[in-house]
Design an enzyme around this catalytic site. Structure first.
Site, mmCIF file in Angstrom:
data_model
loop_
_atom_site.group_PDB
_atom_site.id
_atom_site.type_symbol
_atom_site.label_atom_id
_atom_site.label_comp_id
_atom_site.label_asym_id
_atom_site.label_seq_id
_atom_site.Cartn_x
_atom_site.Cartn_y
_atom_site.Cartn_z
ATOM 1 C CB SER A 1 -0.129 -8.146 -1.156
ATOM 2 O OG SER A 1 -0.901 -8.985 -0.325
ATOM 3 C CE LYS B 1 -4.472 -1.519 1.751
ATOM 4 N NZ LYS B 1 -4.295 -2.947 2.094
ATOM 5 C CD GLU C 1 -12.340 5.101 2.242
ATOM 6 O OE1 GLU C 1 -12.158 6.303 1.943
ATOM 7 O OE2 GLU C 1 -12.037 4.159 1.492
HETATM 8 C C1 LIG Z 1 -5.081 -3.964 1.593
HETATM 9 C C2 LIG Z 1 -4.372 -5.216 1.321
HETATM 10 C C3 LIG Z 1 -4.751 -6.079 0.268
HETATM 11 C C4 LIG Z 1 -5.970 -5.855 -0.571
HETATM 12 O O1 LIG Z 1 -5.980 -4.703 -1.349
HETATM 13 P P1 LIG Z 1 -5.806 -4.733 -2.909
HETATM 14 O O2 LIG Z 1 -6.150 -3.364 -3.329
HETATM 15 O O3 LIG Z 1 -6.737 -5.776 -3.465
HETATM 16 O O4 LIG Z 1 -4.397 -5.102 -3.176
HETATM 17 C C5 LIG Z 1 -3.980 -7.206 0.026
HETATM 18 N N1 LIG Z 1 -2.902 -7.496 0.779
HETATM 19 C C6 LIG Z 1 -2.513 -6.705 1.798
HETATM 20 C C7 LIG Z 1 -1.314 -7.096 2.589
HETATM 21 C C8 LIG Z 1 -3.229 -5.543 2.093
HETATM 22 O O5 LIG Z 1 -2.834 -4.752 3.111
#
Ligand SMILES: *Cc1c(COP(=O)(O)O)cnc(C)c1O
Length: 399
Positions: free
Chosen positions: A380, A91, A113
């Protein structure tokens, strides 16, 4: 029809646009115009890339997971290590971009938000770095549930506004933040947390996340001398997924999988499998695929991972599904929890529960492929935030 670029109205095929109440049309058009200029300005891009390097720690490694590969049997599994970024997830890639754009536009404040608080923390981080004020609206229920993230945001200098209207959850926080934005937009930028919402956010957040795919493409060519057989990423709104996918959309031989939360099962109401079970509708200023009731109200959703329990999806994903370029599949909470434990045990990497959905699909796909096939899984985020919850889940249902 382009797989990669929205048209002038922000449409990817028949999905996207900017469906806004009249008082938000002008503020959002201002953001679109500013971003259109910024993305063509080499100085803006250079400063963004410099921060990704010196502050986020990019490039993130592309790691061949040998023990996971051996246990699954079949394709080699590589992990794109977004979990190693500053703040522990992908993010930060887009919140830095949004904060830079705000500065460029002469704004002094960011507003957003947040549900579980992950977007709020990433945005508060970028705001602190750039000396911007930051105001995060959060449902009062979530303020209670996500106390550590509230503490983090406040330490980072942000103001957390608890919203107790309606059900006091994410949807009410969105309304509340938009109301303040409509009033204060002269000095405020609304910073959306995924590739969702009105144009230009699905394109802009995608562009900021596309560094993930550009790096992964160069790294796999370097490591294997070939493109991957398949890419896998989890999909909430879809930002980490589109970040990885963007660099490969035109490589027809690369199979691409987006993994949604099947929660307690697709046959129950307790899931967030928007692409699998949703229908065309409107949500948060965009036309997209939505899990909704007969009146077009978004359905309550569930996932073991709070970052992916969203009843909509970014419009580019809806388009990529419609044209058949990306396959959207799902993983249940149970499969996800198993994948979470497997990676921790085999590789010494505790993944986020969100990312564990992608790992769960890798566990299904890898054994069906050959030893010279290559899969890239987008990791992610890291799972430190999830360990207490997982301990509780495992305590209730020992393996
Ligand atoms: C917020 C988040 C997601 C989901 O958000 P996307 O916009 O679909 O990528 C996935 N993995 C992590 C670690 C997150 O913090």
């Amino acid at each position: 029809m382009s797989l990669t670029q929205a048209d002038d109205n922000g449409y990817f095929g028949s999905y996207g646009g900017a469906h806004l109440p009249p008082h938000l049309v002008e503020p959002m058009a201002e953001v679109a115009a500013a971003y259109e200029e910024a993305r063509k300005d080499p100085e803006f891009i250079a400063e963004y890339e410099r921060l990704l390097n010196v502050y986020v720690g990019r490039p993130s490694p592309l790691y061949l997971a040998p023990r996971l590969t051996a246990e699954l049997g079949g394709a080699k599994v590589y992990l794109k290590r977004e979990d190693l970024n500053h703040t522990g997830a992908h993010k930060i890639n887009h919140t830095l971009g949004e904060a830079l754009l705000a500065k460029r536009m002469g704004k002094t404040k960011l507003i957003a938000e947040t549900g579980a608080g992950q977007h709020g923390v990433a945005l508060a981080t970028a705001a602190a770095l750039m000396g911007l004020e930051c105001e995060i609206h959060m449902g009062a229920v979530d303020v209670e549930k996500q106390h550590p993230n509230v503490v983090r945001m406040e330490l980072l200098g942000a103001t957390v506004v608890p919203v107790s209207d309606g059900g006091a959850t994410l949807k009410d926080a969105v309304d509340s933040a938009f109301n303040v934005y409509a009033r204060d937009y002269k000095d405020t930028l609304f910073a959306i947390g995924s590739v969702v919402g009105p144009h230009p956010f699905p394109s802009m957040v995608r562009d900021f996340q596309s560094i993930v795919g550009r790096e992964a493409r160069a790294q796999i060519l370097e490591a294997e001398g070939r493109l991957p057989t398949a890419l896998i990423a989890c999909v909430g709104g879809g930002s980490n997924a589109i970040g990885l996918f963007s660099a490969f959309l035109e490589d027809e031989d690369v199979a691409i999988y987006g993994v949604e939360p099947a929660g307690e099962g697709l046959e129950t109401p307790r899931h967030a499998a928007t692409m699998t079970l949703g229908s065309k509708g409107f949500l948060h200023g965009m036309e997209t695929i939505v899990l909704q009731d007969a009146d077009g109200e978004p359905s309550p959703v569930h996932s073991i991972a709070s970052g992916v329990d969203y009843p909509g999806v970014g419009p580019q994903h809806a388009h990529l599904k419609e044209v058949g370029r990306v396959s959207y599949v799902s993983a249940t909470d149970a499969e996800t929890l198993e994948a979470f434990q497997r990676l921790s045990r085999l590789e010494g990497i505790i993944p986020a529960l969100e990312s564990s959905h992608a790992l769960a699909h890798a566990a299904k796909l890898a054994p069906t492929l050959a030893a010279d096939d290559v899969i890239i899984v987008n990791l992610s985020g890291r799972g430190d935030k999830d360990v207490d919850y997982v301990a509780e889940l495992l305590g209730k249902s020992p393996q």
